[in-house]
Design a protein around this motif. Structure first.
Motif, PDB file in Angstrom:
ATOM      1  N   GLN A   1       0.791  -1.226   0.000  1.00 39.47           N
ATOM      2  CA  GLN A   1       0.000   0.000   0.000  1.00 39.47           C
ATOM      3  C   GLN A   1       0.826   1.280   0.000  1.00 39.47           C
ATOM      4  N   ARG A   2       2.132   1.162   0.242  1.00 40.17           N
ATOM      5  CA  ARG A   2       2.962   2.358   0.247  1.00 40.17           C
ATOM      6  C   ARG A   2       4.025   2.356  -0.856  1.00 40.17           C
ATOM      7  N   VAL A   3       4.217   1.237  -1.505  1.00 43.26           N
ATOM      8  CA  VAL A   3       5.216   1.162  -2.590  1.00 43.26           C
ATOM      9  C   VAL A   3       4.566   0.677  -3.888  1.00 43.26           C
ATOM     10  N   LEU A   4       4.141  -0.575  -3.909  1.00 35.63           N
ATOM     11  CA  LEU A   4       3.650  -1.165  -5.154  1.00 35.63           C
ATOM     12  C   LEU A   4       2.342  -0.542  -5.625  1.00 35.63           C
ATOM     13  N   ARG A   5       1.572   0.043  -4.720  1.00 28.13           N
ATOM     14  CA  ARG A   5       0.299   0.633  -5.144  1.00 28.13           C
ATOM     15  C   ARG A   5       0.484   1.738  -6.184  1.00 28.13           C
ATOM     16  N   TYR A   6       1.696   2.331  -6.237  1.00 26.54           N
ATOM     17  CA  TYR A   6       1.931   3.418  -7.183  1.00 26.54           C
ATOM     18  C   TYR A   6       2.314   2.924  -8.584  1.00 26.54           C
ATOM     19  N   LEU A   7       2.713   1.679  -8.720  1.00 23.93           N
ATOM     20  CA  LEU A   7       3.161   1.194 -10.027  1.00 23.93           C
ATOM     21  C   LEU A   7       2.118   1.360 -11.128  1.00 23.93           C
ATOM     22  N   PRO A   8       0.815   1.138 -10.873  1.00 22.67           N
ATOM     23  CA  PRO A   8      -0.164   1.312 -11.947  1.00 22.67           C
ATOM     24  C   PRO A   8      -0.507   2.763 -12.285  1.00 22.67           C
ATOM     25  N   GLU A   9      -0.054   3.712 -11.474  1.00 25.10           N
ATOM     26  CA  GLU A   9      -0.372   5.107 -11.767  1.00 25.10           C
ATOM     27  C   GLU A   9       0.244   5.514 -13.109  1.00 25.10           C
ATOM     28  N   PRO A  10      -0.473   6.300 -13.916  1.00 24.28           N
ATOM     29  CA  PRO A  10      -0.024   6.592 -15.279  1.00 24.28           C
ATOM     30  C   PRO A  10       1.399   7.125 -15.399  1.00 24.28           C
ATOM     31  N   LEU A  11       1.800   8.052 -14.533  1.00 21.37           N
ATOM     32  CA  LEU A  11       3.142   8.627 -14.658  1.00 21.37           C
ATOM     33  C   LEU A  11       4.221   7.632 -14.242  1.00 21.37           C
ATOM     34  N   CYS A  12       3.895   6.702 -13.340  1.00 22.14           N
ATOM     35  CA  CYS A  12       4.845   5.629 -13.028  1.00 22.14           C
ATOM     36  C   CYS A  12       4.940   4.661 -14.204  1.00 22.14           C
ATOM     37  N   GLU A  13       3.822   4.350 -14.805  1.00 20.40           N
ATOM     38  CA  GLU A  13       3.817   3.478 -15.979  1.00 20.40           C
ATOM     39  C   GLU A  13       4.698   4.059 -17.075  1.00 20.40           C
ATOM     40  N   GLN A  14       4.625   5.365 -17.269  1.00 19.92           N
ATOM     41  CA  GLN A  14       5.399   6.015 -18.323  1.00 19.92           C
ATOM     42  C   GLN A  14       6.889   6.102 -17.987  1.00 19.92           C
ATOM     43  N   SER A  15       7.199   6.240 -16.702  1.00 20.24           N
ATOM     44  CA  SER A  15       8.573   6.552 -16.297  1.00 20.24           C
ATOM     45  C   SER A  15       9.439   5.326 -16.072  1.00 20.24           C
ATOM     46  N   LEU A  16       8.843   4.203 -15.679  1.00 21.21           N
ATOM     47  CA  LEU A  16       9.620   3.043 -15.260  1.00 21.21           C
ATOM     48  C   LEU A  16       9.656   1.974 -16.348  1.00 21.21           C
ATOM     49  N   THR A  17      10.810   1.340 -16.487  1.00 28.62           N
ATOM     50  CA  THR A  17      10.943   0.218 -17.403  1.00 28.62           C
ATOM     51  C   THR A  17      10.449  -1.061 -16.721  1.00 28.62           C
ATOM     52  N   PRO A  18      10.193  -2.111 -17.494  1.00 26.17           N
ATOM     53  CA  PRO A  18       9.829  -3.384 -16.858  1.00 26.17           C
ATOM     54  C   PRO A  18      10.876  -3.856 -15.857  1.00 26.17           C
ATOM     55  N   GLU A  19      12.146  -3.620 -16.138  1.00 23.10           N
ATOM     56  CA  GLU A  19      13.195  -4.027 -15.206  1.00 23.10           C
ATOM     57  C   GLU A  19      13.145  -3.203 -13.920  1.00 23.10           C
ATOM     58  N   ASP A  20      12.870  -1.902 -14.047  1.00 23.78           N
ATOM     59  CA  ASP A  20      12.689  -1.072 -12.847  1.00 23.78           C
ATOM     60  C   ASP A  20      11.588  -1.649 -11.963  1.00 23.78           C
ATOM     61  N   ARG A  21      10.482  -1.990 -12.567  1.00 27.20           N
ATOM     62  CA  ARG A  21       9.344  -2.504 -11.823  1.00 27.20           C
ATOM     63  C   ARG A  21       9.693  -3.824 -11.138  1.00 27.20           C
ATOM     64  N   SER A  22      10.389  -4.679 -11.863  1.00 31.34           N
ATOM     65  CA  SER A  22      10.776  -5.972 -11.286  1.00 31.34           C
ATOM     66  C   SER A  22      11.704  -5.790 -10.099  1.00 31.34           C
ATOM     67  N   ARG A  23      12.622  -4.855 -10.196  1.00 33.74           N
ATOM     68  CA  ARG A  23      13.563  -4.629  -9.094  1.00 33.74           C
ATOM     69  C   ARG A  23      12.846  -4.083  -7.857  1.00 33.74           C
ATOM     70  N   VAL A  24      11.887  -3.199  -8.064  1.00 33.71           N
ATOM     71  CA  VAL A  24      11.104  -2.694  -6.939  1.00 33.71           C
ATOM     72  C   VAL A  24      10.322  -3.837  -6.298  1.00 33.71           C
ATOM     73  N   GLU A  25       9.711  -4.677  -7.104  1.00 34.35           N
ATOM     74  CA  GLU A  25       8.937  -5.809  -6.579  1.00 34.35           C
ATOM     75  C   GLU A  25       9.821  -6.771  -5.795  1.00 34.35           C
ATOM     76  N   ARG A  26      11.041  -6.994  -6.286  1.00 33.59           N
ATOM     77  CA  ARG A  26      11.955  -7.895  -5.566  1.00 33.59           C
ATOM     78  C   ARG A  26      12.378  -7.287  -4.233  1.00 33.59           C
ATOM     79  N   LEU A  27      12.596  -5.985  -4.216  1.00 36.37           N
ATOM     80  CA  LEU A  27      12.961  -5.323  -2.965  1.00 36.37           C
ATOM     81  C   LEU A  27      11.822  -5.430  -1.953  1.00 36.37           C
ATOM     82  N   VAL A  28      10.601  -5.256  -2.408  1.00 38.67           N
ATOM     83  CA  VAL A  28       9.449  -5.382  -1.516  1.00 38.67           C
ATOM     84  C   VAL A  28       9.385  -6.791  -0.922  1.00 38.67           C
ATOM     85  N   GLN A  29       9.684  -7.786  -1.716  1.00 41.05           N
ATOM     86  CA  GLN A  29       9.668  -9.165  -1.218  1.00 41.05           C
ATOM     87  C   GLN A  29      10.690  -9.375  -0.109  1.00 41.05           C
TER      88      GLN A  29
END
Length: 287
Positions: free
Chosen positions: A148-176
């Motif tokens: 609710q404080r990190v991954l919830r922002y990934l679907p927001e339009p400006l995050c979608e535009q700014s982050l690469t798939p690898e960026d997203r994967s790295r954030v998800e791994r850090l959350v894990q």
């Protein structure tokens, strides 16, 4: 200055014997609402926040957050009136010209954080800036912060535009990995947006808070934002720790927990502040 005020505001002023409006001055600051200082015939001064395009419940949630903090002993401005498009508040005074007593402020936030709950989140969603702050309740602090404080922002339009798939994967791994990086902590009452512009003093010099995004979460997430911009001195944190000790390594963890604010800034503004690189550097440091 000649400003048209909502009828509910002028009615509130008259009902509470403030008198008619004699002056309205624009107050700088804030990225979302228009803020002004209203002076009345009785020489009362109040702060009026307005936003004709405000999301539903924006100002009601802010008013409720101020009340919750006040009930916990923190000085907040009195709410005089609230509507769908405005919030009328007590004017705390010459706070913009006074340097806070940072030790007193540190102790005040420490006492606030001693108000705890058996669940993370809040009974309702509210707002951080212009976007909903998701407060779905859970007893799992790692799940709450990660989802609710990190991954919830990934679907927001400006995050979608700014982050690469690898960026997203790295954030998800850090959350894990959060359970390995952050020790178990209680759910504390948080202001939710505690950076120096929201930390004021009233006319009596008392520590005071405005613009909350309240929820129950890790105390360290609150302090991470307070530390980030460098305007709050170390003596604030030293005084805080005297009242509310944290687990060893807390100072180093503040940098990791700032990921919440990085994600929020991306969602609000995209990469205009080179926030993507800031995120990549943080993720790489704690990977």
């Amino acid at each position: 200055m000649n400003h048209a005020l909502p009828a509910a505001v002028t009615d509130c002023l008259l009902t509470n014997d403030f008198g008619s409006v004699i002056d309205v001055q624009v107050v700088t600051g804030g990225h979302i609402n228009q803020t002004c200082r209203v002076t009345t015939a009785s020489k009362a001064s109040l702060i009026l926040k307005q936003n004709a395009a405000a999301p539903e419940r924006l100002f009601a949630c802010e008013a409720a957050g101020l009340q919750l903090l006040s009930q916990a002993g923190i000085r907040t401005p009195k709410v005089w009136a609230v509507g769908a498009e405005f919030l009328l508040l007590e004017d705390l005074g010459s706070h913009g010209h006074l340097e806070p007593d940072w030790e007193q402020f540190g102790r005040a936030i420490a006492y606030q954080h001693q108000h705890t709950h058996d669940q993370f989140g809040l009974a309702y969603d509210n707002f951080l800036g212009p976007l909903p702050q998701i407060n779905t309740q859970t007893t799992n602090g790692w799940e709450f912060f990660g989802q609710q404080r990190v991954l919830r922002y990934l679907p927001e339009p400006l995050c979608e535009q700014s982050l690469t798939p690898e960026d997203r994967s790295r954030v998800e791994r850090l959350v894990q990995r959060l359970p390995d990086l952050i020790p178990q902590q209680p759910a504390c009452l948080l202001h939710g947006d505690l950076w120096h512009t929201n930390m004021l003093v009233d006319r009596q010099g008392r520590p005071s808070l405005i613009d909350p995004a309240v929820n129950y979460g890790w105390a360290e997430t609150e302090l991470s934002m307070t530390r980030q911009y460098g305007r709050v001195p170390r003596r604030f944190f030293d005084a805080y720790i005297e009242v509310h000790p944290l687990t060893e390594g807390w100072w180093e963890r503040l940098e990791l927990l700032y990921i919440r604010q990085i994600m929020a800034v991306l969602a609000f503004f995209g990469n205009q502040f080179n926030t993507v690189q800031e995120l990549r550097d943080l993720v790489a440091k704690f990977a």
